[in-house]
Design a protein around this motif. Structure first.
Motif, mmCIF file in Angstrom:
data_model
loop_
_atom_site.group_PDB
_atom_site.id
_atom_site.type_symbol
_atom_site.label_atom_id
_atom_site.label_comp_id
_atom_site.label_asym_id
_atom_site.label_seq_id
_atom_site.Cartn_x
_atom_site.Cartn_y
_atom_site.Cartn_z
ATOM 1 N N LYS A 168 0.887 -1.283 0.028
ATOM 2 C CA LYS A 168 -0.165 0.026 0.037
ATOM 3 C C LYS A 168 0.936 1.260 0.121
ATOM 4 O O LYS A 168 2.117 1.026 0.481
ATOM 5 N N ILE A 169 0.318 2.435 -0.371
ATOM 6 C CA ILE A 169 1.040 3.741 -0.615
ATOM 7 C C ILE A 169 1.738 3.989 0.617
ATOM 8 O O ILE A 169 2.914 4.628 0.464
ATOM 9 N N GLU A 170 1.347 3.950 1.750
ATOM 10 C CA GLU A 170 1.994 4.285 3.075
ATOM 11 C C GLU A 170 3.130 3.474 3.228
ATOM 12 O O GLU A 170 3.811 4.211 4.016
ATOM 13 N N GLU A 171 3.333 2.461 2.752
ATOM 14 C CA GLU A 171 4.590 1.821 2.979
ATOM 15 C C GLU A 171 5.787 2.233 2.587
ATOM 16 O O GLU A 171 7.075 1.972 2.805
ATOM 17 N N PHE A 172 5.820 3.423 1.543
ATOM 18 C CA PHE A 172 6.797 3.893 0.862
ATOM 19 C C PHE A 172 7.497 4.756 1.752
ATOM 20 O O PHE A 172 8.697 5.172 1.688
ATOM 21 N N SER A 173 7.035 5.307 2.933
ATOM 22 C CA SER A 173 7.445 6.329 3.819
ATOM 23 C C SER A 173 8.648 5.420 4.579
ATOM 24 O O SER A 173 8.733 4.424 5.071
ATOM 25 N N ASN A 174 9.858 6.195 4.603
ATOM 26 C CA ASN A 174 11.132 5.700 5.253
ATOM 27 C C ASN A 174 11.700 4.547 4.647
ATOM 28 O O ASN A 174 12.340 3.571 5.339
ATOM 29 N N LEU A 175 11.180 4.065 3.543
ATOM 30 C CA LEU A 175 11.797 2.950 2.704
ATOM 31 C C LEU A 175 13.156 3.119 2.359
ATOM 32 O O LEU A 175 13.814 4.055 1.949
ATOM 33 N N SER A 176 14.141 2.076 2.394
ATOM 34 C CA SER A 176 15.499 2.120 2.368
ATOM 35 C C SER A 176 16.092 1.818 1.171
ATOM 36 O O SER A 176 17.078 1.807 0.744
ATOM 37 N N VAL A 177 15.051 1.412 0.173
ATOM 38 C CA VAL A 177 15.691 1.072 -1.132
ATOM 39 C C VAL A 177 16.324 2.389 -2.059
ATOM 40 O O VAL A 177 15.520 3.422 -1.800
ATOM 41 N N PRO A 178 17.496 2.089 -2.637
ATOM 42 C CA PRO A 178 17.987 3.314 -3.078
ATOM 43 C C PRO A 178 17.244 3.889 -4.219
ATOM 44 O O PRO A 178 16.658 3.183 -5.151
ATOM 45 N N LEU A 179 17.559 5.342 -4.341
ATOM 46 C CA LEU A 179 16.789 5.931 -5.549
ATOM 47 C C LEU A 179 17.850 6.539 -6.377
ATOM 48 O O LEU A 179 19.127 6.630 -5.902
ATOM 49 N N PRO A 180 17.662 6.784 -8.115
ATOM 50 C CA PRO A 180 16.357 6.409 -8.396
ATOM 51 C C PRO A 180 16.018 4.832 -8.298
ATOM 52 O O PRO A 180 16.938 4.028 -8.196
ATOM 53 N N ALA A 181 14.735 4.664 -8.339
ATOM 54 C CA ALA A 181 14.527 3.263 -8.507
ATOM 55 C C ALA A 181 13.205 2.975 -9.389
ATOM 56 O O ALA A 181 12.647 4.084 -10.093
ATOM 57 N N ILE A 182 12.916 1.761 -9.671
ATOM 58 C CA ILE A 182 11.940 1.282 -10.346
ATOM 59 C C ILE A 182 10.719 0.570 -9.630
ATOM 60 O O ILE A 182 11.125 -0.204 -8.741
ATOM 61 N N LEU A 183 9.669 0.902 -9.814
ATOM 62 C CA LEU A 183 8.367 0.063 -9.414
ATOM 63 C C LEU A 183 7.971 -0.990 -10.595
ATOM 64 O O LEU A 183 7.676 -0.433 -11.533
#
Length: 518
Positions: free
Chosen positions: A359-374
């Motif tokens: 869900k959208i809320e789970e993106f907060s504080n995500l540690s996957v490096p940016l830029p990223a692909i979904l």
């Protein structure tokens, strides 16, 4: 290095090495650390000299027959250490007796002389022993010894790290076969060991006359590259850093190790030098956006009556900001769950750190490096099909994979599921696999995927690569979810994989040489 190792060979020896064993006898003087370490009890701690452990490890899987010897009278602790070392690496062990009269070689060494191509490696050469060895067609390699008789036919090396390439070029010279090639290879130690244990890197020629030798960053690379006919590399093992802001325009923004950088410069300056594979052909596989763009080009293979072959739906993002992200997802027609992957596909520590988002809320504080692909998460019955293109041959294996999204969501505890795809990839349990009841043989259109492999080979211009396919449960779509260069192809049996590996390298070399000559 070249003139020393090749010109020192005895020109009167015309017998080829092919069809005979190659024996290498290592004298204790080249293996034991001459400095020693004295403990408080004033006992010498016996140890290998720097570089010896790597040498022995490589010789173990070289297809050469190796023995360790030492002179009579060696202290018991040293001889015991050498005997254990020989046993550890599955080498022969040979204490030598003191030579007397005309019998300077023991019976075993005399026996080897008639049926084998033999090397004796030492750092100190007894004049009489040297003469007797050469009379019985032994090649003597002396390390760091400038006092050996001049013009004696001894091959001189200054460091232990030079021994393997000296052996390789000497064996090629002895073979006298124009179809024999020396392959210098570069990759990280763990990968090299995995390949070597399977017999991939023989110094004694493979069935199609390939001689493999590691390139050492401890020695001048220019002289090594002049000795080898081609270079096999896993260039991504030598990446130090990638600037993520430059990742869309590889190779800009990539920093390599000094050794790899020197190889790249050498290849640029010698346009006819062969590397497998050309660096520019590999750069697209460092960027998941470019990988997606390549895979999209395969969708034309789909036809009526066949499954749809496609890339996963995806979206590139620069930020995990919720409001903006919600809009981007809607425009890309992506829905949860989603896999979040760094845009940089390999070569850096966090390239394989990923997350599954519900869900959208789970993106907060995500540690996957940016830029990223979904990327869309595809329910695939917990089965993944790993395909390997090795030259003109295509192999595949079936492996257990991640469970369907419903199973993962129930165990996520309302949080993103983070994992490293090389180390901690969630795999379905036995119970989940039974619930899926997937019939592997009926699931995959092998002919379709093999066509995709052939087209990928043309698009990429690569000799050896791998890719992963999952079959979507709801639609039967064949979705290619990963693409990589020079994989281990460990699922392919060694007796099949290694001949295909050698043939692929030789065919690629001959093809590229022909192209540069036209």
């Amino acid at each position: 290095m070249k003139s020393a190792s090749l010109q020192a060979l005895n020109p009167n020896r015309a017998m080829a090495a092919m069809g005979r064993s190659v024996r290498v006898v290592l004298d204790s003087s080249v293996l034991l650390d001459p400095s020693g370490v004295t403990a408080e009890e004033e006992e010498v701690v016996v140890a290998l000299r720097p570089g010896a452990e790597a040498l022995l490890r490589r010789l173990r899987y070289s297809n050469l027959r190796v023995a360790i010897c030492h002179p009579e009278g060696l202290p018991t602790n040293e001889s015991g250490f050498l005997e254990k070392t020989a046993k550890l690496y599955s080498f022969g062990y040979m204490p030598l007796t003191s030579p007397s009269g005309s019998n300077l070689l023991n019976e075993l060494m005399l026996e080897w002389s008639g049926t084998n191509f033999c090397f004796y490696v030492t750092s100190g050469v007894h004049e009489g022993l040297l003469s007797e060895l050469q009379n019985h067609n032994w090649e003597v390699i002396a390390m760091g010894n400038e006092d050996v008789i001049k013009n004696s036919g001894v091959i001189h090396i200054s460091m232990l790290q030079e021994l393997l390439i000296t052996l390789a070029t000497s064996i090629k010279k002895e073979i006298g076969n124009s179809s024999a090639f020396v392959v210098g290879y570069v990759m990280k130690q763990s990968r090299e060991e995995d390949f070597a244990k399977r017999g991939a890197f023989p110094i004694y020629p493979s069935k199609n006359d390939l001689i493999f030798v590691p390139l050492s960053f401890e020695l001048p690379l220019a002289s090594q590259l002049q000795e080898v006919d081609l270079v096999l590399h896993k260039i991504t093992d030598e990446i130090i850093n990638i600037d993520p802001n430059s990742s869309i325009s590889f190779p800009k923004g990539i920093s390599f190790s000094p050794g790899m950088s020197e190889i790249i410069r050498f290849v640029e300056e010698h346009c006819d030098f062969c590397v497998i594979d050309p660096f520019k052909n590999i750069y697209p596989l460092l960027d998941r956006i470019q990988i997606q763009e390549i895979l999209i080009r395969l969708e034309g293979l789909s036809a009526e009556g066949r499954p749809k072959l496609r890339a996963p739906c995806f979206l590139k993002i620069e930020s995990f900001c919720g409001s903006e992200l919600q809009k981007q997802l809607a425009e890309a027609k992506l829905s949860f769950p989603l896999i979040v992957k760094p845009q940089v596909a390999c070569g850096v520590a966090d390239a394989h750190n990923m997350a599954l988002i519900f869900k959208i809320e789970e993106f907060s504080n995500l540690s996957v490096p940016l830029p990223a692909i979904l990327q869309e998460y595809i329910d695939h019955g917990s089965k993944i099909f790993k395909f390997y293109a090795i030259g003109d041959k295509i192999f595949h294996a079936i492996k257990n994979s991640m469970p369907n999204a419903s199973h993962l969501k129930s165990s996520s505890g309302g949080k993103p599921l983070t994992f490293n795809s090389l180390k901690t990839l969630p795999v379905a349990t036995k119970e989940q696999l039974l619930q899926n009841e997937v019939q592997d043989s009926k699931l995959l259109d092998i002919n379709l995927v093999e066509e995709a492999a052939k087209l990928l080979k043309e698009l990429l211009g690569l000799t050896i690569f791998g890719f992963d396919v999952v079959v979507q449960e709801s639609s039967g779509d064949h979705v290619i979810v990963d693409l990589n260069y020079l994989p281990s192809f460990k699922e392919v049996p060694d007796n099949v994989a290694m001949p295909a590996f050698w043939d692929a390298i030789k065919q690629s070399y001959e093809s590229r040489k022909q192209m540069t000559q036209t």
